[in-house]
Each structure stands twice: as C-alpha cells, then as structure tokens.
Scaffold this motif. Sequence first.
Motif, PDB file in Angstrom:
ATOM      1  N   PRO A  22      13.604  36.675  79.546  1.00  0.00           N
ATOM      2  CA  PRO A  22      14.514  36.664  80.706  1.00  0.00           C
ATOM      3  C   PRO A  22      15.202  35.267  80.804  1.00  0.00           C
ATOM      4  CG  PRO A  22      12.147  37.423  81.503  1.00  0.00           C
ATOM      5  CD  PRO A  22      12.251  36.874  79.900  1.00  0.00           C
ATOM      6  N   ILE A  23      16.533  35.407  80.635  1.00  0.00           N
ATOM      7  CA  ILE A  23      17.336  34.310  80.481  1.00  0.00           C
ATOM      8  C   ILE A  23      17.048  33.049  81.306  1.00  0.00           C
ATOM      9  CG2 ILE A  23      19.120  35.155  81.780  1.00  0.00           C
ATOM     10  CD1 ILE A  23      19.657  33.253  78.525  1.00  0.00           C
ATOM     11  N   GLU A  24      16.967  33.401  82.736  1.00  0.00           N
ATOM     12  CA  GLU A  24      16.428  32.441  83.768  1.00  0.00           C
ATOM     13  C   GLU A  24      15.337  31.770  83.457  1.00  0.00           C
ATOM     14  OE1 GLU A  24      18.572  31.183  85.790  1.00  0.00           O
ATOM     15  OE2 GLU A  24      20.224  32.463  85.386  1.00  0.00           O
ATOM     16  N   LYS A  25      14.381  32.366  83.042  1.00  0.00           N
ATOM     17  CA  LYS A  25      13.123  31.764  82.661  1.00  0.00           C
ATOM     18  C   LYS A  25      13.262  30.622  81.516  1.00  0.00           C
ATOM     19  CE  LYS A  25       8.554  31.234  82.668  1.00  0.00           C
ATOM     20  NZ  LYS A  25       7.777  30.181  83.865  1.00  0.00           N
ATOM     21  N   LEU A  26      13.874  31.271  80.525  1.00  0.00           N
ATOM     22  CA  LEU A  26      14.363  30.300  79.467  1.00  0.00           C
ATOM     23  C   LEU A  26      15.049  29.295  79.942  1.00  0.00           C
ATOM     24  CD1 LEU A  26      14.226  29.717  76.288  1.00  0.00           C
ATOM     25  CD2 LEU A  26      16.218  31.227  76.064  1.00  0.00           C
ATOM     26  N   ARG A  27      15.928  29.480  80.656  1.00  0.00           N
ATOM     27  CA  ARG A  27      16.798  28.272  80.928  1.00  0.00           C
ATOM     28  C   ARG A  27      16.058  27.212  81.712  1.00  0.00           C
ATOM     29  NH1 ARG A  27      22.077  29.198  81.771  1.00  0.00           N
ATOM     30  NH2 ARG A  27      21.627  31.245  82.837  1.00  0.00           N
ATOM     31  N   GLU A  28      15.104  27.693  82.597  1.00  0.00           N
ATOM     32  CA  GLU A  28      14.254  26.765  83.403  1.00  0.00           C
ATOM     33  C   GLU A  28      13.168  25.911  82.426  1.00  0.00           C
ATOM     34  OE1 GLU A  28      10.768  27.092  86.832  1.00  0.00           O
ATOM     35  OE2 GLU A  28      11.511  28.766  86.065  1.00  0.00           O
ATOM     36  N   GLU A  29      12.752  26.596  81.468  1.00  0.00           N
ATOM     37  CA  GLU A  29      11.832  25.965  80.420  1.00  0.00           C
ATOM     38  C   GLU A  29      12.779  25.030  79.857  1.00  0.00           C
ATOM     39  OE1 GLU A  29      10.123  28.873  77.992  1.00  0.00           O
ATOM     40  OE2 GLU A  29       9.077  29.872  79.939  1.00  0.00           O
ATOM     41  N   VAL A  30      13.922  25.151  79.391  1.00  0.00           N
ATOM     42  CA  VAL A  30      14.601  24.428  78.598  1.00  0.00           C
ATOM     43  C   VAL A  30      15.124  23.141  79.207  1.00  0.00           C
ATOM     44  CG1 VAL A  30      16.935  24.264  77.533  1.00  0.00           C
ATOM     45  CG2 VAL A  30      15.740  26.109  76.930  1.00  0.00           C
ATOM     46  N   ILE A  31      15.566  23.012  80.593  1.00  0.00           N
ATOM     47  CA  ILE A  31      15.884  22.074  81.510  1.00  0.00           C
ATOM     48  C   ILE A  31      14.547  21.204  81.614  1.00  0.00           C
ATOM     49  CG2 ILE A  31      16.514  21.645  83.611  1.00  0.00           C
ATOM     50  CD1 ILE A  31      18.397  24.057  83.714  1.00  0.00           C
ATOM     51  N   ASP A  32      13.497  21.938  81.904  1.00  0.00           N
ATOM     52  CA  ASP A  32      12.267  21.092  82.136  1.00  0.00           C
ATOM     53  C   ASP A  32      12.051  20.292  80.744  1.00  0.00           C
ATOM     54  OD1 ASP A  32      11.711  22.044  84.610  1.00  0.00           O
ATOM     55  OD2 ASP A  32      10.390  23.568  83.924  1.00  0.00           O
ATOM     56  N   GLN A  33      12.216  20.723  79.575  1.00  0.00           N
ATOM     57  CA  GLN A  33      11.934  20.272  78.535  1.00  0.00           C
ATOM     58  C   GLN A  33      12.921  18.928  78.211  1.00  0.00           C
ATOM     59  OE1 GLN A  33      11.318  22.574  74.814  1.00  0.00           O
ATOM     60  NE2 GLN A  33      10.605  20.523  73.712  1.00  0.00           N
ATOM     61  N   LEU A  34      14.238  19.197  78.623  1.00  0.00           N
ATOM     62  CA  LEU A  34      15.118  18.066  78.592  1.00  0.00           C
ATOM     63  C   LEU A  34      14.790  16.997  79.687  1.00  0.00           C
ATOM     64  CD1 LEU A  34      18.396  20.422  78.609  1.00  0.00           C
ATOM     65  CD2 LEU A  34      17.622  18.942  76.904  1.00  0.00           C
ATOM     66  N   ILE A  35      14.276  17.270  80.697  1.00  0.00           N
ATOM     67  CA  ILE A  35      14.033  16.334  81.685  1.00  0.00           C
ATOM     68  C   ILE A  35      12.845  15.364  81.131  1.00  0.00           C
ATOM     69  CG2 ILE A  35      12.954  15.975  83.963  1.00  0.00           C
ATOM     70  CD1 ILE A  35      14.649  18.407  84.823  1.00  0.00           C
ATOM     71  N   MET A  36      11.896  16.155  80.653  1.00  0.00           N
ATOM     72  CA  MET A  36      10.678  15.511  80.138  1.00  0.00           C
ATOM     73  C   MET A  36      11.070  14.660  78.925  1.00  0.00           C
ATOM     74  SD  MET A  36       7.256  15.361  80.470  1.00  0.00           S
ATOM     75  CE  MET A  36       5.838  15.291  79.553  1.00  0.00           C
ATOM     76  N   ASN A  37      11.773  15.157  78.192  1.00  0.00           N
ATOM     77  CA  ASN A  37      11.990  13.992  76.856  1.00  0.00           C
ATOM     78  C   ASN A  37      13.060  12.867  77.422  1.00  0.00           C
ATOM     79  OD1 ASN A  37      11.442  15.082  74.001  1.00  0.00           O
ATOM     80  ND2 ASN A  37      11.740  16.906  75.475  1.00  0.00           N
ATOM     81  N   TYR A  38      14.116  13.128  78.228  1.00  0.00           N
ATOM     82  CA  TYR A  38      14.914  12.044  78.821  1.00  0.00           C
ATOM     83  C   TYR A  38      14.016  11.100  79.468  1.00  0.00           C
ATOM     84  CZ  TYR A  38      18.040   9.491  81.501  1.00  0.00           C
ATOM     85  OH  TYR A  38      18.640   8.449  82.382  1.00  0.00           O
ATOM     86  N   SER A  39      13.164  11.660  80.377  1.00  0.00           N
ATOM     87  CA  SER A  39      12.225  10.503  81.427  1.00  0.00           C
ATOM     88  C   SER A  39      11.358   9.814  80.444  1.00  0.00           C
ATOM     89  CB  SER A  39      11.534  11.296  82.284  1.00  0.00           C
ATOM     90  OG  SER A  39      10.680  12.082  81.836  1.00  0.00           O
ATOM     91  N   HIS A  40      10.953  10.526  79.412  1.00  0.00           N
ATOM     92  CA  HIS A  40      10.329   9.554  78.396  1.00  0.00           C
ATOM     93  C   HIS A  40      10.961   8.614  77.261  1.00  0.00           C
ATOM     94  CE1 HIS A  40       6.988  12.031  80.105  1.00  0.00           C
ATOM     95  NE2 HIS A  40       6.174  11.143  79.613  1.00  0.00           N
ATOM     96  N   GLY A  41      12.239   8.828  77.464  1.00  0.00           N
ATOM     97  CA  GLY A  41      13.358   7.941  76.699  1.00  0.00           C
ATOM     98  C   GLY A  41      13.441   8.446  75.326  1.00  0.00           C
ATOM     99  N   GLN A  42      13.100   9.754  74.988  1.00  0.00           N
ATOM    100  CA  GLN A  42      13.294  10.253  73.772  1.00  0.00           C
ATOM    101  C   GLN A  42      14.787  10.683  73.514  1.00  0.00           C
ATOM    102  OE1 GLN A  42      10.748  10.852  71.374  1.00  0.00           O
ATOM    103  NE2 GLN A  42       9.802   9.502  73.135  1.00  0.00           N
TER     104      GLN A  42
END
Length: 213
Positions: A9-29
Amino acid sequence: MAVKLTDRPIEKLREEVIDQLIMNYSHGQISLEAFERRLDIANQSDDHQTLAVQVEDLTLTVDESYTETKNETFSARYTPGDTVEQEQITNILSSNKRGGIWDVPKELKCFSLLGNMVIDLTQARFTHPTVRINLLSVLSDDTIYVPDNVNVILRTSNVLGSTDTTLDGKSDPAAPTVIIEGRCILASTSVKMKRTVKQRFIDFAEQLKTMLN
C-alpha cells in the motif's frame, strides 16, 4: 518472504519512508536541506520506487523509542472534564478572536455580523470526542483554525458567500472530531490549519533532534 515493493500500500510505504527520514535527520545522518528535499518527494510521489530511493542509503531504522514519541506527539485525544455544554460568541460590527489555551465546549454557537471573527482551536483542550461549531456569518470575514491532528467535517451552505477549506490532515478514528456547520450569507469563511503536514513533520524532527542533544 517479503512482499513485492509495488504490491505494498502506497500510504503505508510513504509513512515508513517519512519515519526513516525523520529518524536519520534527528540523529544527524543527513542535512536539513537533504531532509526537506527528500520529505517533499515522499509527500508528493505516488511511485513506489521513487519513495524507496529516498531512504535506500540511510542506515538508521525506526526503533521503539521513536514510535512511542511519535504516538505521544501526533495522537490527539480528548480528556473528559468539567466544561460547559454550550457557549455562544456574538460578533457585531467588531473584531473578535478566541484562541490560546482554552477548553472547547461540546457546542459553540457563533454569530458574526459585519465583523471579523477568528476561532483558533490549535491550542485548545478537547473535553468531548465531538465538538460542533454552528456558524451564522452575515457580511463578515471569519476564520477557523483547526489542529492538524483532529478530524474535521464541514457542512456549511452559502448564500452569495463562500467557504474556503484548506485542510490536508488524515482521518484518525481515535482523535476528536470537529463538525463545522451553518450558513454564510454575503460572507467569507475560511477553515484552515496553521501548519502544513510538511511543517508538522519538520517540527517533530527538530523536537527529536533537540531531545537527543
């Protein structure tokens, strides 16, 4: 065996991608510029491969702490309390704003004549699962700001008037619901959020980054 990417499902994939982007930005990656650029693509694209590419070089994945913080931040809930069932706001030949931290009644009756009225719910406390705002706007220019984590139902009719709605939030069965109904006569009523979904994610990422530093 993993599900084929294009079958997800595209919305589920989108949510996971955004979560991983936030995770990596917040950790300075990744930098803020890279985060915002990839976030824009993630919010706008409906292509599975394009979404997946945004995080293919990122090593950090979402953990339990992230999920708990996200749920606490994004989940709007009503807290039962002693609040009046009904309240009325009358605005005639004047300007009236109701905002800040306040307890929203179960029903809010608003009458605006030849004036300007602003109802701001962004910091309001919800003590009922459903809140009704009954409008009668005549020759007025009125604005209602709603939080980006509540459900909104709009049921207004116009007589030589207009209702402008700018909402991009998603429905959440557990969140409070704001029902806006009534009539605009020779009037203009706007229903909008103060921050976009993109800004909501950026604010959350910055919140996490501050917590980690």
